[in-house]
Write a protein that holds these residues in place. Structure first.
Motif, PDB file in Angstrom:
ATOM      1  N   ALA A 129      10.707   5.396   2.628  1.00  0.00           N
ATOM      2  CA  ALA A 129      12.114   5.689   2.880  1.00  0.00           C
ATOM      3  C   ALA A 129      12.252   7.196   2.938  1.00  0.00           C
ATOM      4  O   ALA A 129      11.632   7.920   2.155  1.00  0.00           O
ATOM      5  CB  ALA A 129      12.986   5.121   1.771  1.00  0.00           C
ATOM      6  N   LEU A 130      13.040   7.663   3.882  1.00  0.00           N
ATOM      7  CA  LEU A 130      13.353   9.077   3.999  1.00  0.00           C
ATOM      8  C   LEU A 130      14.777   9.218   3.495  1.00  0.00           C
ATOM      9  O   LEU A 130      15.706   8.726   4.132  1.00  0.00           O
ATOM     10  CB  LEU A 130      13.269   9.443   5.478  1.00  0.00           C
ATOM     11  N   LEU A 131      14.911   9.833   2.328  1.00  0.00           N
ATOM     12  CA  LEU A 131      16.217   9.860   1.663  1.00  0.00           C
ATOM     13  C   LEU A 131      16.728  11.285   1.534  1.00  0.00           C
ATOM     14  O   LEU A 131      15.989  12.181   1.132  1.00  0.00           O
ATOM     15  CB  LEU A 131      16.056   9.235   0.263  1.00  0.00           C
ATOM     16  N   GLY A 132      18.005  11.474   1.839  1.00  0.00           N
ATOM     17  CA  GLY A 132      18.593  12.797   1.665  1.00  0.00           C
ATOM     18  C   GLY A 132      20.009  12.804   2.188  1.00  0.00           C
ATOM     19  O   GLY A 132      20.400  11.902   2.927  1.00  0.00           O
TER      20      GLY A 132
ATOM     21  N   ARG B 266       3.633   7.169  23.023  1.00  0.00           N
ATOM     22  CA  ARG B 266       3.387   7.115  21.573  1.00  0.00           C
ATOM     23  C   ARG B 266       3.453   5.695  21.027  1.00  0.00           C
ATOM     24  O   ARG B 266       2.993   5.416  19.932  1.00  0.00           O
ATOM     25  CB  ARG B 266       4.402   7.990  20.832  1.00  0.00           C
ATOM     26  N   ASN B 267       4.112   4.812  21.780  1.00  0.00           N
ATOM     27  CA  ASN B 267       4.183   3.410  21.393  1.00  0.00           C
ATOM     28  C   ASN B 267       4.766   3.199  19.992  1.00  0.00           C
ATOM     29  O   ASN B 267       4.118   2.688  19.091  1.00  0.00           O
ATOM     30  CB  ASN B 267       2.778   2.793  21.495  1.00  0.00           C
ATOM     31  N   ILE B 268       6.015   3.633  19.864  1.00  0.00           N
ATOM     32  CA  ILE B 268       6.728   3.569  18.597  1.00  0.00           C
ATOM     33  C   ILE B 268       7.988   2.731  18.821  1.00  0.00           C
ATOM     34  O   ILE B 268       8.582   2.805  19.888  1.00  0.00           O
ATOM     35  CB  ILE B 268       7.174   4.998  18.194  1.00  0.00           C
ATOM     36  N   ALA B 269       8.369   1.936  17.851  1.00  0.00           N
ATOM     37  CA  ALA B 269       9.669   1.261  17.951  1.00  0.00           C
ATOM     38  C   ALA B 269      10.657   2.020  17.082  1.00  0.00           C
ATOM     39  O   ALA B 269      10.331   2.398  15.959  1.00  0.00           O
ATOM     40  CB  ALA B 269       9.554  -0.183  17.481  1.00  0.00           C
ATOM     41  N   GLN B 270      11.835   2.285  17.619  1.00  0.00           N
ATOM     42  CA  GLN B 270      12.831   3.027  16.846  1.00  0.00           C
ATOM     43  C   GLN B 270      14.169   2.280  16.875  1.00  0.00           C
ATOM     44  O   GLN B 270      14.620   1.862  17.933  1.00  0.00           O
ATOM     45  CB  GLN B 270      12.986   4.444  17.421  1.00  0.00           C
TER      46      GLN B 270
ATOM     47  N   ASN C 236       2.685   1.536  16.970  1.00  0.00           N
ATOM     48  CA  ASN C 236       2.038   2.397  15.974  1.00  0.00           C
ATOM     49  C   ASN C 236       2.850   2.489  14.690  1.00  0.00           C
ATOM     50  O   ASN C 236       2.315   2.666  13.612  1.00  0.00           O
ATOM     51  CB  ASN C 236       1.811   3.790  16.552  1.00  0.00           C
ATOM     52  N   ALA C 237       4.160   2.414  14.820  1.00  0.00           N
ATOM     53  CA  ALA C 237       5.041   2.465  13.644  1.00  0.00           C
ATOM     54  C   ALA C 237       6.429   2.002  14.050  1.00  0.00           C
ATOM     55  O   ALA C 237       6.772   2.018  15.234  1.00  0.00           O
ATOM     56  CB  ALA C 237       5.117   3.889  13.106  1.00  0.00           C
ATOM     57  N   ILE C 238       7.206   1.567  13.070  1.00  0.00           N
ATOM     58  CA  ILE C 238       8.604   1.235  13.328  1.00  0.00           C
ATOM     59  C   ILE C 238       9.458   2.219  12.545  1.00  0.00           C
ATOM     60  O   ILE C 238       9.286   2.380  11.331  1.00  0.00           O
ATOM     61  CB  ILE C 238       8.944  -0.207  12.904  1.00  0.00           C
ATOM     62  N   LEU C 239      10.353   2.894  13.249  1.00  0.00           N
ATOM     63  CA  LEU C 239      11.223   3.887  12.618  1.00  0.00           C
ATOM     64  C   LEU C 239      12.651   3.369  12.602  1.00  0.00           C
ATOM     65  O   LEU C 239      13.144   2.863  13.607  1.00  0.00           O
ATOM     66  CB  LEU C 239      11.171   5.201  13.421  1.00  0.00           C
TER      67      LEU C 239
ATOM     68  N   TYR D  57       3.164  -3.377   8.726  1.00  0.00           N
ATOM     69  CA  TYR D  57       3.622  -2.322   9.631  1.00  0.00           C
ATOM     70  C   TYR D  57       3.756  -0.998   8.892  1.00  0.00           C
ATOM     71  O   TYR D  57       4.111  -0.980   7.720  1.00  0.00           O
ATOM     72  CB  TYR D  57       5.027  -2.637  10.167  1.00  0.00           C
ATOM     73  N   THR D  58       3.519   0.114   9.589  1.00  0.00           N
ATOM     74  CA  THR D  58       3.887   1.423   9.063  1.00  0.00           C
ATOM     75  C   THR D  58       5.389   1.572   9.338  1.00  0.00           C
ATOM     76  O   THR D  58       5.815   1.508  10.482  1.00  0.00           O
ATOM     77  CB  THR D  58       3.121   2.557   9.805  1.00  0.00           C
ATOM     78  N   MET D  59       6.166   1.699   8.282  1.00  0.00           N
ATOM     79  CA  MET D  59       7.615   1.753   8.464  1.00  0.00           C
ATOM     80  C   MET D  59       8.192   3.005   7.823  1.00  0.00           C
ATOM     81  O   MET D  59       7.846   3.344   6.695  1.00  0.00           O
ATOM     82  CB  MET D  59       8.287   0.561   7.782  1.00  0.00           C
ATOM     83  N   VAL D  60       9.060   3.670   8.556  1.00  0.00           N
ATOM     84  CA  VAL D  60       9.790   4.810   7.991  1.00  0.00           C
ATOM     85  C   VAL D  60      11.268   4.491   8.133  1.00  0.00           C
ATOM     86  O   VAL D  60      11.765   4.258   9.235  1.00  0.00           O
ATOM     87  CB  VAL D  60       9.455   6.144   8.702  1.00  0.00           C
TER      88      VAL D  60
END
Ligand code: ADP
Ligand code: MG
Length: 356
Positions: A39-42, A81-85, A160-163, A192-195
């Motif tokens: 989690a990116l928290l701020g 980059r093959n990313i899901a956002q 590659n990751a889900i954002l 999954y790599t998840m942010v």
């Protein structure tokens, strides 16, 4: 899924940045491990979206490199980059059916129709829209649309990751909880790599294995929820996490003691490094004890919040919060002590190790 390395990433939106203050991201040097749930928290404006968009390629950083599994992808496009956002507000095709909205990212990549069907149905179940598959997206409610958006992010398994950028903002509180639990399950099942970006500590602490706390364009701490609670590396983490947040007070250090006005507080150990600049003592309300011995305080307010009470008091002229069990009472002549296990010392807002 991939491991993501951010190497000395800095970003300024203005053309000719001069000082640190001109950068929306001052310096981010960090690795998101393959298969991690972060989690990116701020608070609003600290740079969360900027960082996420740099990872997905919507934004190219002014400095630094980005690596996926060790490969430099700094100059690659979003597509490559093959990313899901998933964004804060729905990004869907209004004229398509719910089903086709989810099928689109798969068909776009040439996935066989039988696999498309299986994945879409599975995802529809998960977001609770199986009965709506044939409906056009237009005319659905804002939270249904956001669920479609979420589904579009989750439907592909080759990314590659889900954002996620504050994806549950428009979803009602109960559904929020349901979806968050599903994301967590999905992570356990598929690794999954998840942010996941959020400004809500509850959301961050319940979703993530590791929470990345950002403040003013910097990552100030990365840790498990317990680490952020016990050992905030920066006073901001102390304030921002916890309810109420950590008490922080200016002190003078004298060997194994801290002096606060006329009071002397025993430290768990001597400081390992000499603290320069302004020195502060931080203690969470959970570690402040109220009794008949210790430092005299005057109680100004007691908030009863079910399982415990929050006591607001004044110590040496500064406000301090303490948490008491629901059965504990406040003595007639209240005094407080600090549990040494909960004491942290800060020099210019950064934690200094104690020991020995
Ligand atoms: P958060 O997502 O944490 O709320 P942002 O990454 O959106 O923060 O913003 C970080 C900082 O960059 C803020 O000061 C914001 O005003 C600024 N900023 C964001 N987007 C732009 C932009 N397109 N142009 C100029 N400044 C921007
Ligand atoms: Mg944002």
């Amino acid at each position: 899924m991939a491991r993501i390395d951010l190497n000395h990433i800095r970003h300024a939106y203005m053309p000719d940045p001069k000082s640190d203050a001109d950068y929306a991201l001052k310096e981010v040097h960090h690795t998101f491990e393959d298969g991690g749930a972060y989690a990116l928290l701020g608070p609003s404006g600290c740079g969360k979206t900027t960082l996420l968009n740099i990872i997905s390629g919507l934004l190219h950083a002014s400095h630094g490199e980005l690596l996926f599994d060790g490969k430099d992808i700094t100059r690659l496009s979003t597509q490559e980059r093959n990313i899901a956002q998933v964004f804060q507000f729905p990004v869907i095709y209004d004229t398509m059916t719910v089903y086709d909205n989810l099928a689109f990212p798969l068909r776009n990549r040439g996935v066989a129709e039988a696999d498309v069907d299986r994945k879409v149905r599975e995802t529809l179940e998960m977001i609770g829209l199986a009965d709506w598959a044939k409906r056009r997206a237009r005319g659905l409610t804002a939270d249904q649309k956001q669920k479609i958006s979420l589904g579009r992010g989750l439907v592909r398994s080759d990314v590659n990751a889900i954002l996620f950028d504050e994806p549950l903002t428009v979803i009602d509180p109960h559904m929020k909880w349901v979806l968050r639990s599903q994301l967590k399950q999905l992570h356990r099942r598929f690794g999954y790599t998840m942010v996941y970006v959020t400004h809500d500590q509850t959301e961050a602490l319940t979703f993530a294995e590791k929470v990345v706390v950002m403040y003013d364009g910097e990552i100030v701490q990365i840790g498990t929820p317990a680490e952020l609670f016990e050992r905030p590396k920066h006073t901001f983490v102390g304030y921002f996490i916890g309810s109420p947040g950590m008490n922080v007070m200016p002190v003078e250090i004298d060997g194994r003691n801290a002096r606060l006005g006329g009071q002397v507080i025993a430290l768990p150990g001597a400081l390992k490094a000499k603290a320069g600049g302004s020195t502060e003592l931080g203690i969470r309300p959970e570690y402040v004890r109220l009794g008949s011995e210790g430092m005299p305080v005057s109680v100004s307010k007691v908030e009863d919040i079910g399982r415990h009470k929050v006591v607001r008091a004044s110590l040496e002229g500064r406000e301090i919060a303490a948490i008491l069990g629901e059965d504990e009472s406040i003595p007639a002549d209240p005094k407080i002590t600090f549990d040494p296990a909960g004491i942290n010392i800060y020099a210019d807002s950064w934690r200094v190790e104690t020991g020995g």
